[in-house]
Design an enzyme around this catalytic site. Sequence first.
Site, PDB file in Angstrom:
ATOM      1  N   LYS A 166       0.833  -1.220   0.000  1.00 56.33           N
ATOM      2  CA  LYS A 166       0.000   0.000   0.000  1.00 56.33           C
ATOM      3  C   LYS A 166       0.863   1.263   0.000  1.00 56.33           C
ATOM      4  CE  LYS A 166      -3.462   2.811   0.546  1.00 56.33           C
ATOM      5  NZ  LYS A 166      -4.373   3.101  -0.559  1.00 56.33           N
ATOM      6  N   LYS A 235       2.152  10.614   5.124  1.00 54.79           N
ATOM      7  CA  LYS A 235       2.486   9.475   5.985  1.00 54.79           C
ATOM      8  C   LYS A 235       2.791   8.226   5.149  1.00 54.79           C
ATOM      9  CE  LYS A 235      -1.052   7.299   6.849  1.00 54.79           C
ATOM     10  NZ  LYS A 235      -1.945   6.251   6.385  1.00 54.79           N
TER      11      LYS A 235
HETATM   12  P1  NDP Z   1     -10.227  10.099   8.365  1.00 58.20           P
HETATM   13  O1  NDP Z   1      -9.320  11.150   8.883  1.00 58.20           O
HETATM   14  O2  NDP Z   1     -11.391  10.484   7.531  1.00 58.20           O
HETATM   15  O3  NDP Z   1     -10.817   9.248   9.609  1.00 58.20           O
HETATM   16  C1  NDP Z   1      -9.967   8.833  10.642  1.00 58.20           C
HETATM   17  C2  NDP Z   1     -10.750   7.985  11.633  1.00 58.20           C
HETATM   18  O4  NDP Z   1      -9.851   7.613  12.691  1.00 58.20           O
HETATM   19  C3  NDP Z   1     -11.918   8.717  12.294  1.00 58.20           C
HETATM   20  O5  NDP Z   1     -12.925   7.783  12.592  1.00 58.20           O
HETATM   21  C4  NDP Z   1     -11.272   9.255  13.564  1.00 58.20           C
HETATM   22  O6  NDP Z   1     -12.203   9.478  14.612  1.00 58.20           O
HETATM   23  C5  NDP Z   1     -10.380   8.099  13.924  1.00 58.20           C
HETATM   24  N1  NDP Z   1      -9.271   8.504  14.805  1.00 58.20           N
HETATM   25  C6  NDP Z   1      -8.354   9.473  14.585  1.00 58.20           C
HETATM   26  N2  NDP Z   1      -7.514   9.553  15.624  1.00 58.20           N
HETATM   27  C7  NDP Z   1      -7.920   8.628  16.523  1.00 58.20           C
HETATM   28  C8  NDP Z   1      -7.453   8.243  17.813  1.00 58.20           C
HETATM   29  N3  NDP Z   1      -6.403   8.842  18.386  1.00 58.20           N
HETATM   30  N4  NDP Z   1      -8.108   7.255  18.463  1.00 58.20           N
HETATM   31  C9  NDP Z   1      -9.181   6.668  17.907  1.00 58.20           C
HETATM   32  N5  NDP Z   1      -9.688   6.976  16.678  1.00 58.20           N
HETATM   33  C10 NDP Z   1      -9.045   7.954  16.003  1.00 58.20           C
HETATM   34  O7  NDP Z   1      -9.298   9.056   7.629  1.00 58.20           O
HETATM   35  P2  NDP Z   1      -9.647   8.114   6.365  1.00 58.20           P
HETATM   36  O8  NDP Z   1     -10.883   7.353   6.630  1.00 58.20           O
HETATM   37  O9  NDP Z   1      -9.498   8.919   5.118  1.00 58.20           O
HETATM   38  O10 NDP Z   1      -8.365   7.144   6.417  1.00 58.20           O
HETATM   39  C11 NDP Z   1      -8.281   6.056   7.332  1.00 58.20           C
HETATM   40  C12 NDP Z   1      -7.123   5.162   6.873  1.00 58.20           C
HETATM   41  O11 NDP Z   1      -7.410   4.686   5.545  1.00 58.20           O
HETATM   42  C13 NDP Z   1      -5.777   5.909   6.805  1.00 58.20           C
HETATM   43  O12 NDP Z   1      -4.752   5.043   7.173  1.00 58.20           O
HETATM   44  C14 NDP Z   1      -5.684   6.285   5.324  1.00 58.20           C
HETATM   45  O13 NDP Z   1      -4.325   6.470   4.932  1.00 58.20           O
HETATM   46  C15 NDP Z   1      -6.344   5.090   4.680  1.00 58.20           C
HETATM   47  N6  NDP Z   1      -6.927   5.337   3.351  1.00 58.20           N
HETATM   48  C16 NDP Z   1      -7.652   6.474   3.068  1.00 58.20           C
HETATM   49  C17 NDP Z   1      -8.188   6.661   1.800  1.00 58.20           C
HETATM   50  C18 NDP Z   1      -8.994   7.881   1.437  1.00 58.20           C
HETATM   51  O14 NDP Z   1      -9.199   8.109   0.224  1.00 58.20           O
HETATM   52  N7  NDP Z   1      -9.480   8.682   2.373  1.00 58.20           N
HETATM   53  C19 NDP Z   1      -8.004   5.668   0.734  1.00 58.20           C
HETATM   54  C20 NDP Z   1      -7.286   4.475   1.169  1.00 58.20           C
HETATM   55  C21 NDP Z   1      -6.759   4.346   2.407  1.00 58.20           C
HETATM   56  P3  NDP Z   1     -12.955  10.893  14.777  1.00 58.20           P
HETATM   57  O15 NDP Z   1     -14.221  10.792  14.000  1.00 58.20           O
HETATM   58  O16 NDP Z   1     -13.162  11.011  16.245  1.00 58.20           O
HETATM   59  O17 NDP Z   1     -12.019  11.972  14.243  1.00 58.20           O
END
Ligand code: NDP
Length: 292
Positions: A166, A235
């Site tokens: 990835k 990242k």
């Molecule tokens: P977002 O920033 O939209 O969501 C992050 C999630 O993690 C939220 O539910 C957030 O909760 C939670 N979170 C953040 N910090 C903490 C913490 N300290 N403890 C517990 N929960 C936490 O991220 P994405 O959904 O975009 O991405 C998630 C993963 O998927 C990442 O690793 C990203 O690299 C990967 N990814 C993303 C893609 C994209 O197009 N967006 C595509 C493919 C992979 P809260 O609601 O409280 O903020």
Amino acid sequence: MTTAFLGLGTMGYPMAGHLARHFTTAVWNRTPEVAARHAAEHGTRQAASIPDAVGADIVFSCVPTSREVNLLVDAALPALRPGSLWVDCTSGDPTMARATATRLAERGVTYLDAPVSGGRPGAESGTLSVMVGGDAAALERARPAIEAFSSRIVHVGAVGAGHMVKSVNNALMAVNLWAASEGVLALERGGVDLGAAMEVINASSGRSFATESLLAAGLGPDELQPWFKLALLHKDTAIASDVARNAGQPAPFLSLIVDMLGAARAGLGGEPDYRAIPRALRAWQKGILGRS
Ligand code: NDP
């Protein structure tokens, strides 16, 4: 089979929604209002806490980095069921994933790293590609659940291999997006019709996901709906650079893109989407990033 989903962000929210169409699913999110909305929209059960969520056959996580995965594991460990699976869909760090797998194994839980590709549209349509590292038999047990949100599942090796693939994939995308943005800006400044230029490039050998999907309509508006945070792409490139370093593979390009994305983030400020890279380059032209 019962499932649990921790982390209802851009990706996790729709992924957990697809799971809930086939399995009894508990959801937990750091901001509880999001889990409450998910329960109302998808018929999932909003767990009161992480331990309350994770007594399922398969626990999914999808949070920004492996550091947050570790926090989830810390809270979940005493409540996890021996014999269950933890499927981590975060784009994470392979070295940290191996340590997590060892901790979970001591509790009788099998860990798979299963990062996803396809972005927000793929998550919403349930057509993500999933690259899985870990035990092949465990993947076969998890496959029916993963299939709820994916159209391609590829076993790429031992624990950590999914994260390695990835990170390299996303680093390639970042390099392409950065270089394509430079090229398109150069064409714009040179007075070329961008629509015509993109038509030719997208039918020629310079095309890429960046030119076909991100820049096809030109450089785009300044304000973008959040799809994928530039911080997350930064990242991923840093992980790819580490993967190369740990393998003893010289990778100057990977190291350069880490620095460039860091400069773009600093220059743009706030929490920009990755499609703001052309905007960072425009700002650079104006000297905002330290060069005129
Ligand atoms: P977002 O920033 O939209 O969501 C992050 C999630 O993690 C939220 O539910 C957030 O909760 C939670 N979170 C953040 N910090 C903490 C913490 N300290 N403890 C517990 N929960 C936490 O991220 P994405 O959904 O975009 O991405 C998630 C993963 O998927 C990442 O690793 C990203 O690299 C990967 N990814 C993303 C893609 C994209 O197009 N967006 C595509 C493919 C992979 P809260 O609601 O409280 O903020």
